[in-house]
Design a protein around this motif. Structure first.
Motif, mmCIF file in Angstrom:
data_model
loop_
_atom_site.group_PDB
_atom_site.id
_atom_site.type_symbol
_atom_site.label_atom_id
_atom_site.label_comp_id
_atom_site.label_asym_id
_atom_site.label_seq_id
_atom_site.Cartn_x
_atom_site.Cartn_y
_atom_site.Cartn_z
ATOM 1 N N THR A 17 0.899 -1.165 0.224
ATOM 2 C CA THR A 17 -0.096 -0.510 0.196
ATOM 3 C C THR A 17 0.684 1.474 0.111
ATOM 4 O O THR A 17 2.202 1.581 0.499
ATOM 5 N N LEU A 18 0.060 2.238 -0.939
ATOM 6 C CA LEU A 18 1.453 3.692 -0.967
ATOM 7 C C LEU A 18 0.259 4.485 0.134
ATOM 8 O O LEU A 18 -1.305 4.377 -0.656
ATOM 9 N N ASP A 19 0.255 4.807 1.104
ATOM 10 C CA ASP A 19 -0.372 5.665 1.693
ATOM 11 C C ASP A 19 -0.354 6.617 1.267
ATOM 12 O O ASP A 19 0.547 8.222 2.151
ATOM 13 N N ARG A 31 1.845 2.458 -12.137
ATOM 14 C CA ARG A 31 1.959 1.003 -13.064
ATOM 15 C C ARG A 31 1.881 0.375 -11.276
ATOM 16 O O ARG A 31 2.470 -0.771 -10.851
ATOM 17 N N LEU A 32 0.426 -0.539 -11.297
ATOM 18 C CA LEU A 32 -0.016 -1.270 -10.197
ATOM 19 C C LEU A 32 -0.430 -2.322 -10.462
ATOM 20 O O LEU A 32 -0.614 -3.645 -11.761
ATOM 21 N N THR A 40 -2.327 -0.925 -3.254
ATOM 22 C CA THR A 40 -3.333 0.057 -3.615
ATOM 23 C C THR A 40 -2.379 1.581 -2.992
ATOM 24 O O THR A 40 -1.828 1.215 -2.543
ATOM 25 N N ILE A 41 -3.563 2.007 -3.671
ATOM 26 C CA ILE A 41 -3.325 3.800 -3.164
ATOM 27 C C ILE A 41 -4.207 4.071 -2.719
ATOM 28 O O ILE A 41 -5.400 4.044 -2.534
ATOM 29 N N ASP A 42 -3.714 4.265 -0.796
ATOM 30 C CA ASP A 42 -4.298 4.812 0.140
ATOM 31 C C ASP A 42 -4.207 6.355 0.048
ATOM 32 O O ASP A 42 -4.166 6.842 0.474
ATOM 33 N N GLY A 43 -5.885 7.042 -0.819
ATOM 34 C CA GLY A 43 -5.447 8.054 -1.212
ATOM 35 C C GLY A 43 -5.913 8.221 -2.531
ATOM 36 O O GLY A 43 -6.603 7.291 -3.267
ATOM 37 N N THR A 54 -3.812 -3.190 -12.349
ATOM 38 C CA THR A 54 -5.078 -3.654 -11.648
ATOM 39 C C THR A 54 -4.577 -3.109 -9.970
ATOM 40 O O THR A 54 -3.886 -3.935 -9.288
ATOM 41 N N GLY A 55 -6.015 -3.092 -9.596
ATOM 42 C CA GLY A 55 -5.524 -2.300 -8.313
ATOM 43 C C GLY A 55 -5.944 -1.566 -7.642
ATOM 44 O O GLY A 55 -8.029 -1.318 -7.668
ATOM 45 N N THR A 56 -5.934 -1.226 -5.753
ATOM 46 C CA THR A 56 -7.573 -0.706 -5.467
ATOM 47 C C THR A 56 -6.640 0.786 -4.791
ATOM 48 O O THR A 56 -5.902 1.460 -5.056
ATOM 49 N N ILE A 57 -7.471 1.699 -5.747
ATOM 50 C CA ILE A 57 -7.572 3.572 -5.138
ATOM 51 C C ILE A 57 -9.053 3.683 -4.078
ATOM 52 O O ILE A 57 -9.566 3.873 -5.046
ATOM 53 N N THR A 58 -8.308 3.593 -3.191
ATOM 54 C CA THR A 58 -9.307 4.598 -2.094
ATOM 55 C C THR A 58 -10.516 5.450 -2.151
ATOM 56 O O THR A 58 -11.587 5.816 -1.448
#
Length: 172
Positions: A17-19, A31-32, A40-43, A54-58
């Motif tokens: 996770t990159l917060d 690139r995810l 995950t990019i937490d932001g 492919t991933g999650t961006i919160t």
């Protein structure tokens, strides 16, 4: 969100996770999860460069660059660039403001907020576009796949806008 990253180079997040809020400039790249890991990019992510994987961006994803992305966006997905799905994608809402957004064959793009889909650009639906409530169109929708939402084509404020092209016998 603990910090912010101004990116004009490359961020390769293949797990973890990159917060931070990430702002990628023209020429930059994010690139995810390119090796099937979870990233995950937490932001929020603002993309004026290239986004892929492919991933999650919160938070929100705002793209005026090039994107080939699948996964989940916890907030709004706003596109004014060139965006295509690289797998199923879920977002709270979808606004294609001026760019081209393509839902590729075999993929589903789902907007979870009621009346959460607006299109003023070009929206190519080769897979499935799924939305709760009504999708609003004042641009062009090229439908070769499935639109699983009610459609408001044009508006009282802008009569004569909105084009729906059924481009396949399988379109519905």
């Amino acid at each position: 969100v603990a910090s912010a990253v101004a990116n004009s180079g490359a961020i390769y997040l293949d797990g973890g996770t990159l917060d931070a809020d990430v702002n990628t400039a023209t020429g930059g790249r994010v690139r995810l999860a390119f090796n099937a890991n979870t990233a995950t990019i937490d932001g929020n992510l603002v993309n004026a460069g290239t986004l892929d994987g492919t991933g999650t961006i919160t938070g929100n994803l705002t793209s005026s660059g090039t994107a080939n992305f699948g996964g989940e966006v916890g907030g709004a997905l706003t596109n004014s660039g060139q965006f295509q799905t690289s797998g199923d994608l879920e977002a709270a809402s979808l606004a294609n403001t001026a760019g081209t957004l393509t839902v590729n064959t075999g993929h589903t793009l789902e907007a979870t907020t009621f009346d959460g889909i607006t299109n003023a650009g070009t929206l190519n639906v080769n897979g499935t576009l799924d939305g709760a409530g009504t999708a609003s169109n004042s641009g062009t929708i090229n439908l070769a796949g499935t639109l699983d939402a009610s459609l408001a084509n044009g508006s009282a404020a802008a009569p004569g806008t909105g084009t729906l092209n059924m481009t396949s016998d399988d379109a519905h």
